[in-house]
Design a protein around this motif. Structure first.
Motif, PDB file in Angstrom:
ATOM      1  N   ASP A   1     -87.876 -47.166 -38.843  1.00 61.72           N
ATOM      2  CA  ASP A   1     -88.476 -48.414 -39.323  1.00 61.72           C
ATOM      3  C   ASP A   1     -87.405 -49.416 -39.753  1.00 61.72           C
ATOM      4  OD1 ASP A   1     -91.025 -47.519 -38.828  1.00 61.72           O
ATOM      5  OD2 ASP A   1     -91.382 -46.836 -40.885  1.00 61.72           O
ATOM      6  N   THR A   2     -86.280 -48.915 -40.239  1.00 64.98           N
ATOM      7  CA  THR A   2     -85.175 -49.803 -40.609  1.00 64.98           C
ATOM      8  C   THR A   2     -84.647 -50.548 -39.387  1.00 64.98           C
ATOM      9  OG1 THR A   2     -84.551 -48.353 -42.434  1.00 64.98           O
ATOM     10  CG2 THR A   2     -82.888 -49.907 -41.653  1.00 64.98           C
ATOM     11  N   ASP A   3     -84.542 -49.846 -38.255  1.00 62.14           N
ATOM     12  CA  ASP A   3     -84.117 -50.490 -37.009  1.00 62.14           C
ATOM     13  C   ASP A   3     -85.114 -51.566 -36.591  1.00 62.14           C
ATOM     14  OD1 ASP A   3     -81.952 -48.693 -36.832  1.00 62.14           O
ATOM     15  OD2 ASP A   3     -83.171 -47.245 -35.718  1.00 62.14           O
ATOM     16  N   ARG A   4     -86.394 -51.243 -36.683  1.00 63.16           N
ATOM     17  CA  ARG A   4     -87.426 -52.207 -36.282  1.00 63.16           C
ATOM     18  C   ARG A   4     -87.364 -53.457 -37.157  1.00 63.16           C
ATOM     19  NH1 ARG A   4     -90.018 -47.093 -36.036  1.00 63.16           N
ATOM     20  NH2 ARG A   4     -90.583 -46.530 -33.890  1.00 63.16           N
ATOM     21  N   LYS A   5     -87.190 -53.258 -38.450  1.00 64.34           N
ATOM     22  CA  LYS A   5     -87.105 -54.401 -39.354  1.00 64.34           C
ATOM     23  C   LYS A   5     -85.881 -55.249 -39.042  1.00 64.34           C
ATOM     24  CE  LYS A   5     -87.170 -55.724 -44.241  1.00 64.34           C
ATOM     25  NZ  LYS A   5     -86.084 -56.723 -44.087  1.00 64.34           N
TER      26      LYS A   5
ATOM     27  N   ALA B   1     -77.700 -56.900 -30.753  1.00 59.67           N
ATOM     28  CA  ALA B   1     -76.726 -56.839 -31.845  1.00 59.67           C
ATOM     29  C   ALA B   1     -77.381 -56.339 -33.129  1.00 59.67           C
ATOM     30  CB  ALA B   1     -76.100 -58.209 -32.062  1.00 59.67           C
ATOM     31  N   ALA B   2     -78.593 -56.791 -33.397  1.00 59.41           N
ATOM     32  CA  ALA B   2     -79.290 -56.371 -34.614  1.00 59.41           C
ATOM     33  C   ALA B   2     -79.587 -54.878 -34.593  1.00 59.41           C
ATOM     34  CB  ALA B   2     -80.582 -57.168 -34.769  1.00 59.41           C
ATOM     35  N   PHE B   3     -80.021 -54.379 -33.446  1.00 58.69           N
ATOM     36  CA  PHE B   3     -80.321 -52.944 -33.347  1.00 58.69           C
ATOM     37  C   PHE B   3     -79.046 -52.124 -33.524  1.00 58.69           C
ATOM     38  CE2 PHE B   3     -81.105 -48.930 -31.210  1.00 58.69           C
ATOM     39  CZ  PHE B   3     -82.349 -48.582 -31.708  1.00 58.69           C
ATOM     40  N   ALA B   4     -77.967 -52.538 -32.857  1.00 62.87           N
ATOM     41  CA  ALA B   4     -76.711 -51.809 -32.975  1.00 62.87           C
ATOM     42  C   ALA B   4     -76.186 -51.845 -34.405  1.00 62.87           C
ATOM     43  CB  ALA B   4     -75.680 -52.387 -32.017  1.00 62.87           C
ATOM     44  N   ARG B   5     -76.302 -52.993 -35.065  1.00 60.20           N
ATOM     45  CA  ARG B   5     -75.851 -53.101 -36.457  1.00 60.20           C
ATOM     46  C   ARG B   5     -76.619 -52.132 -37.344  1.00 60.20           C
ATOM     47  NH1 ARG B   5     -74.060 -52.276 -40.376  1.00 60.20           N
ATOM     48  NH2 ARG B   5     -73.553 -53.583 -42.183  1.00 60.20           N
ATOM     49  N   SER B   6     -77.919 -52.029 -37.134  1.00 60.94           N
ATOM     50  CA  SER B   6     -78.712 -51.109 -37.931  1.00 60.94           C
ATOM     51  C   SER B   6     -78.321 -49.660 -37.654  1.00 60.94           C
ATOM     52  CB  SER B   6     -80.201 -51.320 -37.630  1.00 60.94           C
ATOM     53  OG  SER B   6     -81.005 -50.455 -38.407  1.00 60.94           O
ATOM     54  N   GLN B   7     -78.120 -49.318 -36.392  1.00 59.52           N
ATOM     55  CA  GLN B   7     -77.708 -47.957 -36.040  1.00 59.52           C
ATOM     56  C   GLN B   7     -76.337 -47.620 -36.640  1.00 59.52           C
ATOM     57  OE1 GLN B   7     -78.955 -45.595 -33.064  1.00 59.52           O
ATOM     58  NE2 GLN B   7     -80.822 -46.273 -34.085  1.00 59.52           N
ATOM     59  N   LEU B   8     -75.453 -48.611 -36.694  1.00 61.38           N
ATOM     60  CA  LEU B   8     -74.106 -48.376 -37.212  1.00 61.38           C
ATOM     61  C   LEU B   8     -74.124 -47.932 -38.670  1.00 61.38           C
ATOM     62  CD1 LEU B   8     -71.060 -48.403 -36.865  1.00 61.38           C
ATOM     63  CD2 LEU B   8     -71.101 -50.894 -37.132  1.00 61.38           C
ATOM     64  N   THR B   9     -75.117 -48.367 -39.439  1.00 67.54           N
ATOM     65  CA  THR B   9     -75.194 -47.946 -40.841  1.00 67.54           C
ATOM     66  C   THR B   9     -75.385 -46.439 -40.951  1.00 67.54           C
ATOM     67  OG1 THR B   9     -77.595 -48.279 -40.989  1.00 67.54           O
ATOM     68  CG2 THR B   9     -76.190 -50.175 -41.509  1.00 67.54           C
ATOM     69  N   ARG B  10     -75.940 -45.810 -39.890  1.00 74.61           N
ATOM     70  CA  ARG B  10     -76.200 -44.365 -39.914  1.00 74.61           C
ATOM     71  C   ARG B  10     -75.246 -43.580 -39.018  1.00 74.61           C
ATOM     72  NH1 ARG B  10     -81.060 -46.407 -38.601  1.00 74.61           N
ATOM     73  NH2 ARG B  10     -81.298 -45.125 -36.731  1.00 74.61           N
ATOM     74  N   LEU B  11     -74.267 -44.248 -38.429  1.00 74.36           N
ATOM     75  CA  LEU B  11     -73.404 -43.563 -37.461  1.00 74.36           C
ATOM     76  C   LEU B  11     -72.677 -42.356 -38.064  1.00 74.36           C
ATOM     77  CD1 LEU B  11     -72.305 -43.399 -34.596  1.00 74.36           C
ATOM     78  CD2 LEU B  11     -70.516 -45.035 -35.261  1.00 74.36           C
ATOM     79  N   PRO B  12     -72.125 -42.421 -39.269  1.00 71.76           N
ATOM     80  CA  PRO B  12     -71.450 -41.218 -39.800  1.00 71.76           C
ATOM     81  C   PRO B  12     -72.384 -40.007 -39.903  1.00 71.76           C
ATOM     82  CG  PRO B  12     -70.807 -43.158 -41.046  1.00 71.76           C
ATOM     83  CD  PRO B  12     -71.939 -43.587 -40.162  1.00 71.76           C
ATOM     84  N   GLU B  13     -73.590 -40.221 -40.413  1.00 75.83           N
ATOM     85  CA  GLU B  13     -74.531 -39.107 -40.541  1.00 75.83           C
ATOM     86  C   GLU B  13     -74.973 -38.602 -39.169  1.00 75.83           C
ATOM     87  OE1 GLU B  13     -76.192 -42.212 -43.338  1.00 75.83           O
ATOM     88  OE2 GLU B  13     -74.234 -42.008 -42.360  1.00 75.83           O
ATOM     89  N   MET B  14     -75.245 -39.514 -38.245  1.00 77.56           N
ATOM     90  CA  MET B  14     -75.668 -39.108 -36.908  1.00 77.56           C
ATOM     91  C   MET B  14     -74.554 -38.340 -36.198  1.00 77.56           C
ATOM     92  SD  MET B  14     -78.041 -42.273 -35.510  1.00 77.56           S
ATOM     93  CE  MET B  14     -76.712 -43.475 -35.405  1.00 77.56           C
ATOM     94  N   SER B  15     -73.310 -38.727 -36.444  1.00 83.97           N
ATOM     95  CA  SER B  15     -72.183 -38.048 -35.811  1.00 83.97           C
ATOM     96  C   SER B  15     -72.038 -36.625 -36.330  1.00 83.97           C
ATOM     97  CB  SER B  15     -70.894 -38.836 -36.050  1.00 83.97           C
ATOM     98  OG  SER B  15     -70.989 -40.141 -35.495  1.00 83.97           O
ATOM     99  N   LEU B  16     -72.276 -36.432 -37.630  1.00 78.87           N
ATOM    100  CA  LEU B  16     -72.217 -35.080 -38.179  1.00 78.87           C
ATOM    101  C   LEU B  16     -73.285 -34.186 -37.557  1.00 78.87           C
ATOM    102  CD1 LEU B  16     -71.582 -35.818 -41.973  1.00 78.87           C
ATOM    103  CD2 LEU B  16     -69.957 -34.843 -40.325  1.00 78.87           C
ATOM    104  N   VAL B  17     -74.468 -34.752 -37.329  1.00 79.56           N
ATOM    105  CA  VAL B  17     -75.529 -33.991 -36.662  1.00 79.56           C
ATOM    106  C   VAL B  17     -75.093 -33.603 -35.258  1.00 79.56           C
ATOM    107  CG1 VAL B  17     -77.887 -34.120 -35.748  1.00 79.56           C
ATOM    108  CG2 VAL B  17     -77.387 -34.992 -38.041  1.00 79.56           C
ATOM    109  N   ARG B  18     -74.513 -34.547 -34.529  1.00 82.55           N
ATOM    110  CA  ARG B  18     -74.062 -34.271 -33.157  1.00 82.55           C
ATOM    111  C   ARG B  18     -72.985 -33.179 -33.149  1.00 82.55           C
ATOM    112  NH1 ARG B  18     -75.091 -37.618 -28.969  1.00 82.55           N
ATOM    113  NH2 ARG B  18     -76.501 -39.374 -29.365  1.00 82.55           N
TER     114      ARG B  18
END
Length: 435
Positions: A24-28, A250-267
């Motif tokens: 939902d954060t990405d959608r917003k 750009a907006a979607f990528a910016r939102s995803q970037l806020t979670r990149l460290p956590e998503m990378s740990l999952v990967r």
């Protein structure tokens, strides 16, 4: 019974979860960017925010958002001062854009073979390809694993070459504690929807430490003009393009970037879990991860090893294709990626370029260029044997977790161990059909 032979698929239609994982954060974020998009202006605030965030994440002070990773790489090639007839060293096993960005500068890609352990460009093979025309090296962080950038930097500095990092498949990975995107003099990265940092559609990021390189790259980004933000004089100083990113991407990528460290740990955890689960399963080789870097598994590459199943007399390709058919029928998407080294593609074998053989025949290049994939035996062998999990439909990103990885392993265990005789029979049928 294998699903391909009429048995029940092991995975249900709802597993695994696809990528990218949208919240939902990405959608917003996208809706907010839409509200801010009028009146139209450039650069938009959302674009600047993405650039600033990537600069902070990587420690690279100068960042430009572009409409693709290909555009970002072309900007890096131009900013490196590469001119017609110059040569740029590129991995033989990569996506086309790592080499076509060189052609966009009317320069010549020269290919380098692969490190058999990491699947990245082999630093030990660089110097044999250097000529007096060589200006730069493109180092690709393939599959999600950083290349050996310190070894590459030692060679490039010794020869006065620019090291350009293609970070398109490895956002969120690190090399000796340094983040991908910061490992070369410049970097270009894709934000294609499938990437570990996704713009959902298309996008790219160029980054550099050098203010002059940033200025040159920005000219390429926007019609050859000087920096936007000042009053435009509509005067192209060089040949430029329209490489501006879409504001919603750009907006979607910016939102995803806020979670990149956590998503990378999952990967990282998911890839490691699958490798552990597949230990001892014959017929495949799992990816290696050196201790000095992390892997974020944009792709999880598997090399098929039919010799381990006593299939020495049958073509490797038949086993590879049979295994792919069987695994896909079980509900787990596995596929070939880059079936041949890039120098084996028609563009290079026939030197088509822009027509009439340019840039190879345009007078600035040295004579005698040709491309033969047999000159890159490690890359050829990898391309022959490789199947990949990952990307969008067998994702290693969240919300998939180690439980999902056990399900991936269950499929491969079923096909390669429990139903080995059926897989061997399918391989024989596949080989016979190919004759």
């Amino acid at each position: 019974m294998l699903a391909v032979d009429g048995g029940s698929p092991l995975l249900a239609g709802h597993e695994p979860a696809p990528w990218p994982h949208i919240t939902d954060t990405d959608r917003k974020a996208v809706l907010d960017a839409l509200d801010q998009a009028t009146p139209w202006h450039w650069p938009m605030r959302t674009v600047r925010e993405l650039e600033d965030a990537w600069a902070e994440f990587t420690g690279m002070p100068h960042v430009l958002a572009a409409n693709s990773g290909t555009a970002a790489l072309h900007m890096a090639i131009a900013a490196a001062g590469v001119e017609p007839g110059d040569e740029v060293l590129v991995p033989a096993d990569t996506f086309l854009a790592s080499a076509s960005c060189v052609l966009q500068a009317n320069a010549i890609p020269v290919f380098v073979d692969t490190d058999p352990a990491t699947f990245n460009i082999d630093p030990a093979r660089i110097e044999e390809r250097i000529t007096d025309r060589t200006r730069a090296v493109v180092a690709v962080d393939l599959n999600g694993l950083p290349a050996d950038h310190d070894a590459l930097r030692a060679v490039t500095e010794r020869h006065g070459l620019v090291l350009i990092e293609d970070a398109s498949q490895a956002h969120g990975a690190s090399y000796r504690g340094r983040p991908v995107g910061s490992l070369g003099a410049m970097s270009g990265a894709s934000l294609n929807g499938s990437k570990t940092l996704s713009a959902l559609g298309e996008g790219g990021l160029f980054a550099t430490r050098d203010e002059e390189q940033h200025r040159l790259a920005r000219r390429v980004l926007m019609f050859g003009e000087e920096l936007p933000g000042q009053s435009r004089d509509y005067n192209a100083r060089i040949m430029g393009w329209n490489y501006r990113i879409d504001v919603l991407a750009a907006a979607f990528a910016r939102s995803q970037l806020t979670r990149l460290p956590e998503m990378s740990l999952v990967r990282q955890a998911n890839g490691a879990a699958l490798t552990r689960a597949l230990a001892g399963v014959p017929g495949i080789r799992t990816p290696a991860v050196p201790e000095d870097r992390t892997h974020v598994y944009f792709f999880y590459p598997l090399l098929v090893m039919p010799e381990e199943l006593g299939l020495d007399g049958l073509p490797v390709a038949a086993f590879r294709d049979a295994l792919a058919r069987a695994v896909n029928a079980e509900g787990l998407q596995i596929m070939r990626w880059q079936p041949q080294p890039v120098p084996g593609q028609t563009l290079f074998r026939e030197l088509r370029g822009y027509g009439r053989g340019c840039p190879w025949s345009c007078g600035h290049a040295r004579a005698g260029h040709h491309y033969d994939p047999a000159e890159y035996p490690v890359s050829e062998e990898i391309c022959l044997r490789r199947l990949v999990l990952g990307q969008s439909f067998s994702s290693f990103g969240p919300p998939n977790d180690v439980t999902t990885m056990r399900r991936y392993a269950d499929v491969l265990y079923k096909v390669l161990v429990e139903e080995r005789e059926a897989l061997v029979a399918l391989t024989r049928r596949t080989a016979e059909a190919a004759r």
